[in-house]
Every structure is written in C-alpha cells, then in structure tokens.
Design a protein around this motif. Sequence first.
Motif, PDB file in Angstrom:
ATOM      1  N   UNK A 190      -3.833  -2.745  -1.376  1.00 16.71           N
ATOM      2  CA  UNK A 190      -2.972  -2.679  -2.388  1.00 16.71           C
ATOM      3  C   UNK A 190      -3.696  -2.425  -3.916  1.00 16.71           C
ATOM      4  N   UNK A 191      -4.726  -2.080  -3.800  1.00 16.23           N
ATOM      5  CA  UNK A 191      -5.563  -1.550  -5.148  1.00 16.23           C
ATOM      6  C   UNK A 191      -5.347  -0.046  -5.439  1.00 16.23           C
ATOM      7  N   UNK A 192      -5.260   0.334  -6.774  1.00 14.86           N
ATOM      8  CA  UNK A 192      -4.977   1.592  -7.290  1.00 14.86           C
ATOM      9  C   UNK A 192      -6.112   2.525  -6.793  1.00 14.86           C
ATOM     10  N   UNK A 193      -5.848   3.458  -6.161  1.00 17.57           N
ATOM     11  CA  UNK A 193      -7.078   4.227  -5.496  1.00 17.57           C
ATOM     12  C   UNK A 193      -8.042   4.914  -6.629  1.00 17.57           C
ATOM     13  N   UNK A 194      -7.360   5.425  -7.600  1.00 14.86           N
ATOM     14  CA  UNK A 194      -7.827   5.808  -8.775  1.00 14.86           C
ATOM     15  C   UNK A 194      -8.728   5.239  -9.726  1.00 14.86           C
ATOM     16  N   UNK A 221       0.981  -1.022   0.207  1.00 11.13           N
ATOM     17  CA  UNK A 221       0.000  -0.035   0.046  1.00 11.13           C
ATOM     18  C   UNK A 221       0.901   1.325   0.026  1.00 11.13           C
ATOM     19  N   UNK A 222       0.333   2.413  -0.482  1.00  9.83           N
ATOM     20  CA  UNK A 222       1.025   3.754  -0.135  1.00  9.83           C
ATOM     21  C   UNK A 222       1.006   4.162  -1.757  1.00  9.83           C
ATOM     22  N   UNK A 250      -5.703  -7.926 -13.281  1.00  2.74           N
ATOM     23  CA  UNK A 250      -5.416  -7.026 -12.471  1.00  2.74           C
ATOM     24  C   UNK A 250      -6.545  -5.901 -12.057  1.00  2.74           C
ATOM     25  N   UNK A 251      -7.120  -5.212 -13.097  1.00  2.00           N
ATOM     26  CA  UNK A 251      -8.291  -4.645 -13.004  1.00  2.00           C
ATOM     27  C   UNK A 251      -9.476  -5.292 -12.536  1.00  2.00           C
TER      28      UNK A 251
END
Length: 101
Positions: free
Chosen positions: A49-53, A41-42, A88-89
């Motif tokens: 661990x997922x992309x926020x956007x 994360x981060x 991944x998406x």
Amino acid sequence: MDFITDLIVKPYPSHARQEVERLLDELVRIGKTEDFLSERPGAGFNRDCRNIRTREIGKRLDEIGGLPLMEYANRRVRRKLGKNMSWHLEAAWRDIGKWIA
C-alpha cells in the motif's frame, strides 16, 4: 538541519540540482493529489500500500545524495504539506537505502 540551513546548504551535488528539484516538486504533487500511502494496493500502490512512484523517487534520491538528501526531501514535504504527510512519506520510504521509518 533547520529551515535556514536548508536554504543555504543543499545535500546534493550541484550538477544534480535540476533533477532533485524536479523530483521534490513531484513528491509534493503526489502528496497533494494521491498520498504516499493507501488503504489497499492497486492503482499506483504496491502490495504494501505504498505509492510506487514515491518509492522510485526515494530510491533515486538515495542514489544521488543518500540519507541526508532523503531527510532534506522529507523536511520539504513537511513544510509544504504538514507533519501527517511527512509521516506517510516516512512509511512509504521504509527499506530504501538507510531510511528508517
């Protein structure tokens, strides 16, 4: 739906076309430059661990066109970036609307 059907039938209202196309282009850019998942994360990734956007885009696509639009977006990512990025998406969108990864 297949490639030809995706060209003809769009799973979103016509008034949302510009926004949807912008969001889909952004998804492809994220996939190319950042990935939809991370090992930690981060720096733009949440505690899972997922992309926020990517998740924000998924939520907006769900609001506009629900599961059919999210599936359409995933097919576009698969065509442009390959099946691994599509997977991944799928994982990044887990628990958004009716999406099941």
